[in-house]
Design a protein around this motif. Structure first.
Motif, PDB file in Angstrom:
ATOM      1  N   LEU A  94      45.462  19.069  16.754  1.00 57.81           N
ATOM      2  CA  LEU A  94      46.172  17.996  17.443  1.00 57.81           C
ATOM      3  C   LEU A  94      45.222  16.816  17.591  1.00 57.81           C
ATOM      4  N   ILE A  95      45.570  15.698  16.975  1.00 52.02           N
ATOM      5  CA  ILE A  95      44.618  14.596  16.803  1.00 52.02           C
ATOM      6  C   ILE A  95      44.915  13.450  17.764  1.00 52.02           C
ATOM      7  N   ASP A  96      43.956  13.175  18.656  1.00 55.83           N
ATOM      8  CA  ASP A  96      44.014  12.033  19.568  1.00 55.83           C
ATOM      9  C   ASP A  96      45.352  11.979  20.306  1.00 55.83           C
ATOM     10  N   SER A  97      45.868  10.777  20.631  1.00 59.14           N
ATOM     11  CA  SER A  97      47.204  10.565  21.223  1.00 59.14           C
ATOM     12  C   SER A  97      47.499  11.550  22.351  1.00 59.14           C
ATOM     13  N   TRP A  98      46.794  11.407  23.453  1.00 58.87           N
ATOM     14  CA  TRP A  98      46.855  12.366  24.550  1.00 58.87           C
ATOM     15  C   TRP A  98      48.273  12.678  25.007  1.00 58.87           C
ATOM     16  N   GLY A  99      49.057  11.671  25.343  1.00 60.37           N
ATOM     17  CA  GLY A  99      50.367  11.901  25.926  1.00 60.37           C
ATOM     18  C   GLY A  99      51.278  12.744  25.051  1.00 60.37           C
ATOM     19  N   ALA A 110      53.159  28.239  24.537  1.00 58.67           N
ATOM     20  CA  ALA A 110      54.229  29.105  25.011  1.00 58.67           C
ATOM     21  C   ALA A 110      54.951  29.802  23.862  1.00 58.67           C
ATOM     22  N   GLN A 111      55.146  29.099  22.743  1.00 57.60           N
ATOM     23  CA  GLN A 111      55.960  29.652  21.663  1.00 57.60           C
ATOM     24  C   GLN A 111      55.163  30.350  20.570  1.00 57.60           C
ATOM     25  N   LEU A 112      53.900  29.955  20.381  1.00 56.46           N
ATOM     26  CA  LEU A 112      53.049  30.585  19.367  1.00 56.46           C
ATOM     27  C   LEU A 112      51.703  30.935  20.002  1.00 56.46           C
ATOM     28  N   PRO A 113      51.683  31.871  20.930  1.00 58.42           N
ATOM     29  CA  PRO A 113      50.461  32.131  21.697  1.00 58.42           C
ATOM     30  C   PRO A 113      49.285  32.618  20.872  1.00 58.42           C
ATOM     31  N   GLY A 114      49.509  33.149  19.694  1.00 57.83           N
ATOM     32  CA  GLY A 114      48.397  33.662  18.903  1.00 57.83           C
ATOM     33  C   GLY A 114      47.765  32.651  17.967  1.00 57.83           C
ATOM     34  N   VAL A 115      48.334  31.472  17.864  1.00 63.35           N
ATOM     35  CA  VAL A 115      47.824  30.474  16.914  1.00 63.35           C
ATOM     36  C   VAL A 115      46.748  29.620  17.583  1.00 63.35           C
ATOM     37  N   PRO A 116      45.543  29.517  16.987  1.00 67.23           N
ATOM     38  CA  PRO A 116      44.489  28.682  17.575  1.00 67.23           C
ATOM     39  C   PRO A 116      44.907  27.216  17.631  1.00 67.23           C
ATOM     40  N   LEU A 117      44.698  26.610  18.784  1.00 69.13           N
ATOM     41  CA  LEU A 117      44.991  25.194  18.975  1.00 69.13           C
ATOM     42  C   LEU A 117      43.676  24.438  19.118  1.00 69.13           C
ATOM     43  N   ILE A 118      43.504  23.431  18.284  1.00 71.22           N
ATOM     44  CA  ILE A 118      42.259  22.658  18.248  1.00 71.22           C
ATOM     45  C   ILE A 118      42.589  21.195  18.525  1.00 71.22           C
ATOM     46  N   LYS A 119      41.940  20.617  19.504  1.00 70.96           N
ATOM     47  CA  LYS A 119      42.134  19.190  19.812  1.00 70.96           C
ATOM     48  C   LYS A 119      41.035  18.393  19.135  1.00 70.96           C
ATOM     49  N   TYR A 120      41.420  17.416  18.343  1.00 73.12           N
ATOM     50  CA  TYR A 120      40.470  16.546  17.662  1.00 73.12           C
ATOM     51  C   TYR A 120      40.500  15.195  18.371  1.00 73.12           C
ATOM     52  N   VAL A 121      39.477  14.907  19.115  1.00 69.65           N
ATOM     53  CA  VAL A 121      39.297  13.751  19.998  1.00 69.65           C
ATOM     54  C   VAL A 121      39.892  14.061  21.370  1.00 69.65           C
ATOM     55  N   GLY A 122      39.029  14.205  22.334  1.00 75.09           N
ATOM     56  CA  GLY A 122      39.483  14.452  23.694  1.00 75.09           C
ATOM     57  C   GLY A 122      39.788  13.155  24.414  1.00 75.09           C
ATOM     58  N   HIS A 142      39.855  24.895  21.443  1.00 74.33           N
ATOM     59  CA  HIS A 142      38.608  24.277  20.988  1.00 74.33           C
ATOM     60  C   HIS A 142      38.792  22.770  20.950  1.00 74.33           C
ATOM     61  N   LEU A 143      37.725  22.053  21.226  1.00 74.50           N
ATOM     62  CA  LEU A 143      37.735  20.590  21.161  1.00 74.50           C
ATOM     63  C   LEU A 143      36.725  20.106  20.132  1.00 74.50           C
ATOM     64  N   LEU A 144      37.144  19.192  19.284  1.00 73.93           N
ATOM     65  CA  LEU A 144      36.247  18.465  18.392  1.00 73.93           C
ATOM     66  C   LEU A 144      36.018  17.098  19.020  1.00 73.93           C
ATOM     67  N   ALA A 145      34.835  16.912  19.616  1.00 74.98           N
ATOM     68  CA  ALA A 145      34.520  15.685  20.338  1.00 74.98           C
ATOM     69  C   ALA A 145      33.799  14.700  19.426  1.00 74.98           C
ATOM     70  N   THR A 372      33.426  16.253   7.571  1.00 78.73           N
ATOM     71  CA  THR A 372      32.818  17.491   7.109  1.00 78.73           C
ATOM     72  C   THR A 372      32.543  18.437   8.277  1.00 78.73           C
ATOM     73  N   LEU A 373      31.947  17.900   9.340  1.00 75.56           N
ATOM     74  CA  LEU A 373      31.654  18.726  10.514  1.00 75.56           C
ATOM     75  C   LEU A 373      32.935  19.238  11.159  1.00 75.56           C
ATOM     76  N   ALA A 374      33.970  18.392  11.192  1.00 73.94           N
ATOM     77  CA  ALA A 374      35.243  18.811  11.771  1.00 73.94           C
ATOM     78  C   ALA A 374      35.876  19.929  10.950  1.00 73.94           C
ATOM     79  N   ALA A 375      35.824  19.802   9.626  1.00 77.68           N
ATOM     80  CA  ALA A 375      36.397  20.831   8.755  1.00 77.68           C
ATOM     81  C   ALA A 375      35.684  22.167   8.943  1.00 77.68           C
ATOM     82  N   VAL A 376      34.370  22.139   9.004  1.00 77.82           N
ATOM     83  CA  VAL A 376      33.595  23.367   9.209  1.00 77.82           C
ATOM     84  C   VAL A 376      33.976  24.007  10.542  1.00 77.82           C
ATOM     85  N   ALA A 377      34.113  23.173  11.584  1.00 76.46           N
ATOM     86  CA  ALA A 377      34.461  23.696  12.907  1.00 76.46           C
ATOM     87  C   ALA A 377      35.848  24.334  12.905  1.00 76.46           C
ATOM     88  N   VAL A 378      36.817  23.691  12.244  1.00 77.29           N
ATOM     89  CA  VAL A 378      38.169  24.249  12.176  1.00 77.29           C
ATOM     90  C   VAL A 378      38.161  25.602  11.469  1.00 77.29           C
TER      91      VAL A 378
END
Length: 389
Positions: A94-99, A110-122, A142-145, A372-378
């Motif tokens: 999930l990239i930026d755009s907080w709201g 709630a609907q896919l509890p087993g799928v990892p959720l990664i925020k790119y830009v906090g 996980h957060l990619l800051a 590159t760093l973001a891809a490795v982290a994901v």
């Protein structure tokens, strides 16, 4: 044999579209078998992310504007979540755009509890609403800051965080052609050139262009030889062009493709606060930053502002290197005065550029490529989840 990967990327604004495209490209370089689903704009589409709707309508700023668009945002969140449920990706970024993205994250949890959720830009909790760090920690895995000064805010709340750096610090301007830009626009090599960057959101264009027109008119009255160029960001290009057409003095309209040429050619810049300030600093342009919110939105949000500065390199340096004129200070008179100070004194300009460059070093300008760093982290997050399963 390694199972093929399916990753969902979700971006709701032009800046997020660029980040998503870079991440998709870097992921494909490491995992050629990866496929993508998600939400994004034209740059992500080039990398294989076919969006079910146009994201332009989601580029919203301010609480009042957000309330007006609530119905549409709710609909787009539902469509995004439905896509994820249908596609069952191995991870969602999930990239930026907080709201928008925080609503998607909560629904996906709630609907896919087993799928990892990664925020790119906090969210910029160092500037306002620090409670969002806890909210994000409860919604994603996980957060990619972008910056080192981001990480402690989220790690204190128990959110695993990887600092990947900002793509804005790695813009390649080596191919920029400032001489060619001036030549093609009929601007003399020794003329002062003011570059105006009014923003990339419709609300920014609506609020800032009248201020900028009046400020530039004052400058032109005192120096008729001043050249003026205005950048029309891709998502709002037609709106900007229509507004600039009525300005009562000559203006060079700058397309997105020649933005860096214009930055390198500029003497001074006037920018609506945002990532563009970092790009201008990389281009070696002294600048003034201005910003306005809708008055009611600002009144509602002001109590939550905790940071001293809106501009990233000012925050990194903990000093106002580039002058910031926010809300009531963003008047034509004050904007013109600050720009005039820079335009009239090359020594002052050179000193501001030096300080801006030093601040970029503090932000991590020499780090590895962020995509590159973001891809490795994901990929590491997915591998960790699979190993645990």
């Amino acid at each position: 044999m390694t199972e093929p990967l399916k990753i969902m990327l979700v971006a709701a604004e032009a800046s997020g579209d660029a980040l998503g495209a870079g991440l998709a490209k870097a992921l494909k370089a490491r995992r050629p078998d990866v496929s993508f689903v998600g939400v994004g704009g034209p740059r992500m589409a080039e990398q294989g992310v076919e969006s079910p709707f146009d994201i332009a309508s989601l580029s919203i700023l301010g609480w009042i504007e957000g309330l007006k668009a609530y119905g549409l945002v709710k609909q787009r969140v539902a469509e995004t979540v439905a896509l994820a449920v249908a596609e069952r990706p191995d991870a969602v970024v999930l990239i930026d755009s907080w709201g928008f993205t925080i609503r998607v994250a909560k629904a996906l949890r709630a609907q896919l509890p087993g799928v990892p959720l990664i925020k790119y830009v906090g969210p910029q909790v160092w500037a306002s609403r620090p409670g969002r760090a806890r909210t994000l920690a409860g919604a994603v895995d996980h957060l990619l800051a972008l910056y080192a000064f981001d990480a402690p805010w989220f790690e204190r709340e128990g959110l695993a965080t990887t600092v990947v750096g900002s793509q804005a610090l790695h813009v390649d301007m080596s191919g920029a052609d400032p001489v060619g830009f001036r030549r093609s626009h009929g601007i003399a090599s020794n003329a002062n050139l003011l570059l105006v960057l009014p923003g990339s959101r419709p609300s920014e264009i609506r609020l800032m262009t009248p201020v900028y027109e009046a400020a530039v008119a004052r400058l032109k009255a005192s120096d008729p030889s001043l050249e003026v160029a205005v950048v029309a960001a891709g998502t709002v290009a037609d709106d900007v062009a229509a507004r600039i057409a009525s300005w009562p003095f000559r203006v060079h309209l700058v397309a997105e493709a020649e933005k860096y040429d214009a930055m390198r050619a500029a003497t001074v810049a006037l920018a609506t606060s945002g990532t563009v300030s970092t790009e201008l600093a990389l281009a070696g342009v002294p600048m003034v930053i201005a910003y306005r919110f809708q008055p009611l939105s600002y009144a509602l949000m002001k109590p939550f502002f905790t940071g001293k500065y809106a501009t990233l390199f000012n925050h990194a340096a903990d000093q106002e290197i580039a002058r910031e004129l926010i809300q009531k200070d963003a008047t034509p008179e004050k904007v013109a005065a600050e720009l005039g100070r820079l335009l009239s004194d090359p020594v002052v300009r050179a000193e501001q550029v030096r300080r801006q460059t030093a601040a970029l070093d503090l932000m991590g300008r020499d780090a590895a490529d962020p995509s590159t760093l973001a891809a490795v982290a994901v990929l590491n997050v997915i591998a960790t989840k699979n190993a645990g399963a």
